[in-house]
Scaffold this motif. Sequence first.
Motif, PDB file in Angstrom:
ATOM      1  N   TYR A  35       0.844  -1.189   0.000  1.00 21.02           N
ATOM      2  CA  TYR A  35       0.000   0.000   0.000  1.00 21.02           C
ATOM      3  C   TYR A  35       0.882   1.244   0.000  1.00 21.02           C
ATOM      4  CZ  TYR A  35      -3.947  -2.907   1.624  1.00 21.02           C
ATOM      5  OH  TYR A  35      -4.930  -3.847   1.753  1.00 21.02           O
ATOM      6  N   SER A  42      -5.491   8.486   2.686  1.00 18.35           N
ATOM      7  CA  SER A  42      -5.778   7.109   3.083  1.00 18.35           C
ATOM      8  C   SER A  42      -4.785   6.150   2.421  1.00 18.35           C
ATOM      9  CB  SER A  42      -7.205   6.768   2.678  1.00 18.35           C
ATOM     10  OG  SER A  42      -7.548   5.481   3.143  1.00 18.35           O
ATOM     11  N   LEU A  43      -4.947   4.884   2.697  1.00 21.26           N
ATOM     12  CA  LEU A  43      -4.103   3.864   2.103  1.00 21.26           C
ATOM     13  C   LEU A  43      -4.665   3.450   0.750  1.00 21.26           C
ATOM     14  CD1 LEU A  43      -3.682   3.561   5.306  1.00 21.26           C
ATOM     15  CD2 LEU A  43      -2.812   1.284   4.731  1.00 21.26           C
ATOM     16  N   TYR A 102      -9.319 -13.829  10.619  1.00 23.97           N
ATOM     17  CA  TYR A 102      -9.877 -12.674   9.925  1.00 23.97           C
ATOM     18  C   TYR A 102      -8.906 -11.506   9.838  1.00 23.97           C
ATOM     19  CZ  TYR A 102     -10.727 -11.176  14.738  1.00 23.97           C
ATOM     20  OH  TYR A 102     -10.585 -10.845  16.049  1.00 23.97           O
ATOM     21  N   GLU A 103      -7.943 -11.514  10.730  1.00 22.34           N
ATOM     22  CA  GLU A 103      -7.132 -10.308  10.857  1.00 22.34           C
ATOM     23  C   GLU A 103      -6.227 -10.086   9.654  1.00 22.34           C
ATOM     24  OE1 GLU A 103      -5.590  -9.847  14.733  1.00 22.34           O
ATOM     25  OE2 GLU A 103      -4.334  -8.142  14.217  1.00 22.34           O
ATOM     26  N   GLN A 104      -6.006  -8.820   9.365  1.00 22.46           N
ATOM     27  CA  GLN A 104      -5.072  -8.376   8.332  1.00 22.46           C
ATOM     28  C   GLN A 104      -3.904  -7.741   9.074  1.00 22.46           C
ATOM     29  OE1 GLN A 104      -6.806  -8.806   5.445  1.00 22.46           O
ATOM     30  NE2 GLN A 104      -5.632  -7.880   3.784  1.00 22.46           N
ATOM     31  N   PHE A 106      -0.237  -5.693   9.297  1.00 24.17           N
ATOM     32  CA  PHE A 106       0.529  -4.668   8.609  1.00 24.17           C
ATOM     33  C   PHE A 106       1.938  -4.586   9.164  1.00 24.17           C
ATOM     34  CE2 PHE A 106      -2.268  -2.320   5.804  1.00 24.17           C
ATOM     35  CZ  PHE A 106      -3.517  -2.763   6.208  1.00 24.17           C
TER      36      PHE A 106
ATOM     37  N   PHE B  35     -13.409  -3.591   9.269  1.00 21.89           N
ATOM     38  CA  PHE B  35     -12.313  -3.366  10.203  1.00 21.89           C
ATOM     39  C   PHE B  35     -12.239  -1.893  10.601  1.00 21.89           C
ATOM     40  CE2 PHE B  35      -9.784  -7.291   9.400  1.00 21.89           C
ATOM     41  CZ  PHE B  35     -10.427  -7.744   8.269  1.00 21.89           C
ATOM     42  N   TYR B  37      -9.003   0.539  12.074  1.00 24.72           N
ATOM     43  CA  TYR B  37      -7.592   0.646  12.416  1.00 24.72           C
ATOM     44  C   TYR B  37      -7.327   2.032  12.981  1.00 24.72           C
ATOM     45  CZ  TYR B  37      -6.346  -3.623   9.910  1.00 24.72           C
ATOM     46  OH  TYR B  37      -6.239  -4.929   9.501  1.00 24.72           O
ATOM     47  N   PHE B  47      -4.585  -2.565  14.569  1.00 24.74           N
ATOM     48  CA  PHE B  47      -5.901  -3.176  14.431  1.00 24.74           C
ATOM     49  C   PHE B  47      -6.700  -2.965  15.710  1.00 24.74           C
ATOM     50  CE2 PHE B  47      -9.150  -6.128  13.473  1.00 24.74           C
ATOM     51  CZ  PHE B  47      -9.336  -6.931  14.575  1.00 24.74           C
ATOM     52  N   TYR B  50     -12.975  -5.989  14.562  1.00 27.40           N
ATOM     53  CA  TYR B  50     -13.445  -6.624  13.323  1.00 27.40           C
ATOM     54  C   TYR B  50     -14.903  -7.053  13.475  1.00 27.40           C
ATOM     55  CZ  TYR B  50     -14.171 -10.347   9.897  1.00 27.40           C
ATOM     56  OH  TYR B  50     -14.680 -11.133   8.895  1.00 27.40           O
ATOM     57  N   PHE B  91      -9.151   4.650  10.635  1.00 31.26           N
ATOM     58  CA  PHE B  91      -9.598   4.213   9.312  1.00 31.26           C
ATOM     59  C   PHE B  91     -10.598   3.069   9.437  1.00 31.26           C
ATOM     60  CE2 PHE B  91      -6.956   6.630   6.532  1.00 31.26           C
ATOM     61  CZ  PHE B  91      -5.775   6.847   7.217  1.00 31.26           C
ATOM     62  N   ARG B  95     -13.057  -5.766   3.782  1.00 30.22           N
ATOM     63  CA  ARG B  95     -12.444  -6.812   2.983  1.00 30.22           C
ATOM     64  C   ARG B  95     -13.544  -7.527   2.224  1.00 30.22           C
ATOM     65  NH1 ARG B  95      -8.912 -10.301   6.281  1.00 30.22           N
ATOM     66  NH2 ARG B  95     -10.831 -11.242   7.046  1.00 30.22           N
ATOM     67  N   LEU B 106      -7.523  -4.948   1.635  1.00 32.65           N
ATOM     68  CA  LEU B 106      -8.568  -4.129   2.239  1.00 32.65           C
ATOM     69  C   LEU B 106      -8.831  -2.883   1.407  1.00 32.65           C
ATOM     70  CD1 LEU B 106      -7.626  -4.205   6.033  1.00 32.65           C
ATOM     71  CD2 LEU B 106      -9.112  -5.746   4.751  1.00 32.65           C
ATOM     72  N   PHE B 108     -10.003   0.971   2.016  1.00 34.67           N
ATOM     73  CA  PHE B 108     -10.010   1.900   3.138  1.00 34.67           C
ATOM     74  C   PHE B 108     -10.859   3.129   2.857  1.00 34.67           C
ATOM     75  CE2 PHE B 108      -6.930   0.338   6.174  1.00 34.67           C
ATOM     76  CZ  PHE B 108      -6.243  -0.604   5.445  1.00 34.67           C
TER      77      PHE B 108
END
Lengths: 115, 118
Positions: A35, A42-43, A102-104, A106, B35, B37, B47, B50, B91, B95, B106, B108
């Motif tokens: 990203y 934003s990303l 489920y987690e993403q 970074f 999500f 963040y 994080f 969720y 943010f 997903r 994701l 955003f």
Amino acid sequence: SAVISQKPSRDICQRGTSLTIQCQVDSQVTMMFWYRQQPGQSLTLIATANQGSEATYESGFVIDKFPISRPNLTFSTLTVSNMSPEDSSIYLCSVDGGGDVYEQYFGPGTRLTVT
Amino acid sequence: AQKITQTQPGMFVQEKEAVTLDCTYDTSDQSYGLFWYKQPSSGEMIFLIYQGSYDEQNATEGRYSLNFQKARKSANLVISASQLGDSAMYFCAMRPPRGNQAGTALIFGKGTTLSVSS
């Protein structure tokens, strides 16, 4: 969970040069994501890196400018080529936990300033 | 196309008060994940919480709760008892379904800057 490290954490570069950012994950993952976050924004997804195949780039991003390598299941690099001040951003790599996770996750990000 | 909308560029709250950060989303998918963040000035993405689209209960994690209203396609973050350390950019992200892929990126929203004062 996955722990992600990035190198360098920050850098100041001259326009016209290139910088390679490394992303290391402590577990094997199929997909890694890069990203870009421009100042105050934003990303935005640059590309998806799948091990063993060419990266898939999002609209507005091209391989010549942002070449990506994915030599194995725990590592990827993103190169920002022929930099201009507009490339000044935070670059983050990310992985999806996958399956029932489920987690993403970074990485801590690479803060790039181009002068 | 999927989209996340955060309409509050900035929010201000006093310490110990509760604050709600708004998030609406647009998708035609039945299965998706939402999500939140937190991004402090250091730039790391932390994080918070969720919510799966099929989860019937609103998600909670300590002082954070997610007010999920599926019919309205909203997923607001509620922070109770704000602390000075909560000052950061927040943010909302979505997903899409993973499908046959081993992972999905994701999408955003633009983010909301929260400022907590004493």
